[in-house]
Design a protein around this motif. Sequence first.
Motif, short mmCIF file in Angstrom:
data_model
loop_
_atom_site.label_atom_id
_atom_site.label_comp_id
_atom_site.label_asym_id
_atom_site.label_seq_id
_atom_site.Cartn_x
_atom_site.Cartn_y
_atom_site.Cartn_z
N LEU B 47 0.82 -1.21 0.00
CA LEU B 47 0.00 0.00 0.00
C LEU B 47 0.86 1.26 0.00
CD1 LEU B 47 -3.02 -0.31 2.48
CD2 LEU B 47 -3.09 0.06 0.01
N LEU B 48 1.77 1.33 0.96
CA LEU B 48 2.60 2.52 1.08
C LEU B 48 3.78 2.24 2.01
CD1 LEU B 48 1.80 3.61 4.11
CD2 LEU B 48 -0.14 4.62 2.93
N LYS B 49 4.72 3.17 1.99
CA LYS B 49 5.91 3.01 2.83
C LYS B 49 6.40 4.36 3.32
CE LYS B 49 9.44 3.44 -0.79
NZ LYS B 49 8.59 3.95 -1.85
N TYR B 50 7.09 4.32 4.45
CA TYR B 50 7.84 5.47 4.94
C TYR B 50 9.30 5.05 5.03
CZ TYR B 50 10.10 8.82 7.89
OH TYR B 50 10.99 9.75 8.37
N LEU B 56 4.14 12.43 6.41
CA LEU B 56 2.86 11.98 5.85
C LEU B 56 3.13 11.38 4.48
CD1 LEU B 56 -0.21 11.87 6.23
CD2 LEU B 56 -0.33 14.05 5.01
N VAL B 57 2.83 10.10 4.36
CA VAL B 57 3.05 9.43 3.08
C VAL B 57 1.71 9.01 2.48
CG1 VAL B 57 5.36 8.64 3.65
CG2 VAL B 57 3.43 7.21 4.23
N LYS B 58 1.65 9.10 1.18
CA LYS B 58 0.42 8.74 0.47
C LYS B 58 0.68 7.49 -0.35
CE LYS B 58 -1.30 13.47 0.26
NZ LYS B 58 -2.39 13.26 1.24
N GLY B 59 -0.35 6.64 -0.43
CA GLY B 59 -0.18 5.39 -1.13
C GLY B 59 -1.34 5.09 -2.06
N SER B 60 -1.50 3.79 -2.31
CA SER B 60 -2.52 3.35 -3.24
C SER B 60 -3.92 3.50 -2.65
CB SER B 60 -2.28 1.87 -3.60
OG SER B 60 -0.97 1.65 -4.04
N TYR B 61 -4.93 3.58 -3.58
CA TYR B 61 -6.34 3.57 -3.21
C TYR B 61 -6.75 4.67 -2.24
CZ TYR B 61 -5.25 -1.13 -4.89
OH TYR B 61 -4.77 -2.21 -5.61
N GLY B 62 -6.01 5.78 -2.23
CA GLY B 62 -6.39 6.91 -1.39
C GLY B 62 -5.95 6.80 0.06
N PHE B 63 -5.18 5.76 0.39
CA PHE B 63 -4.68 5.61 1.76
C PHE B 63 -3.47 6.51 2.01
CE2 PHE B 63 -7.13 2.31 3.77
CZ PHE B 63 -7.70 1.62 2.71
N GLU B 64 -3.30 6.87 3.27
CA GLU B 64 -2.13 7.61 3.70
C GLU B 64 -1.76 7.16 5.10
OE1 GLU B 64 -3.66 11.57 3.16
OE2 GLU B 64 -4.38 11.67 5.23
N ALA B 65 -0.54 7.46 5.51
CA ALA B 65 -0.10 7.10 6.86
C ALA B 65 0.85 8.18 7.35
CB ALA B 65 0.59 5.74 6.85
N GLU B 66 0.82 8.37 8.66
CA GLU B 66 1.66 9.40 9.26
C GLU B 66 2.67 8.77 10.20
OE1 GLU B 66 -0.42 12.56 11.15
OE2 GLU B 66 1.37 13.82 11.25
N PHE B 67 3.93 9.03 9.93
CA PHE B 67 5.02 8.56 10.78
C PHE B 67 5.18 9.52 11.94
CE2 PHE B 67 8.81 6.85 12.31
CZ PHE B 67 9.84 7.77 12.31
N ASN B 68 5.13 9.00 13.17
CA ASN B 68 5.31 9.81 14.37
C ASN B 68 6.42 9.17 15.18
OD1 ASN B 68 5.10 10.89 17.03
ND2 ASN B 68 3.06 11.64 16.52
#
Lengths: 115, 115
Positions: B47-50, B56-68
């Motif tokens: 899906l995504l990677k940091y 804040l990283v953006k990936g496939s299918y509108g997903f995103e994730a935030e590295f804290n």
Amino acid sequence: GAGVSQSPSNKVTEKGKDVELRCDPISGHTALYWYRQSLGQGLEFLIYFQGNSAPDKSGLPSDRFSAERTGGSVSTLTIQRTQQEDSAVYLCASSLERTQDYGYTFGSGTRLTVV
Amino acid sequence: AQSVAQPEDQVNVAEGNPLTVKCTYSVSGNPYLFWYVQYPNRGLQFLLKYITGDNLVKGSYGFEAEFNKSQTSFHLKKPSALVSDSALYFCAVRDTTDSSYKLIFGSGTRLLVRP
């Protein structure tokens, strides 16, 4: 090939028999990994290949489990004297060693059922 | 040793609502972080990677994730869930001090999006 190919897709075996699971990685991918996914569990790391050598076998659960890789390509995971607790989905993944930050490409897995 | 925790076995959301799937990690060095998705009877899909840079990283299918980094978290988010997002989601970490480059996966979170 275009993707990581695993065979067979399903395997039912009797307790005590040996099984071989095969993985064909993406052409040119030097790193190859085996994982096990048990029902309700996450992915459990089994073994890592770099070319034909296995510098990390730390995840193999017992000496009944072994794996080899030949020609820097196809890998075989062998489980001897299978037990019911070996029932799981066995996943293979490959990646370009020099670009480890891109993660892996996974195969669809082999579902092993020990009866 | 590195580890990943996904504290929720299942997340339920209504279609159109925002979703969050939680992930925390533990590593000795710096982390590379990944999210994978598994649809029924399918292999894992990236899906995504940091790796570095923007938290804040953006990936496939509108997903995103935030590295804290301070909270050692990498939660997966999507502003508006779709029924088709229903699947099993895995968070994974690679410790950059681990020479085998293996990914350690969490136990997975099942996302159920109701119409």
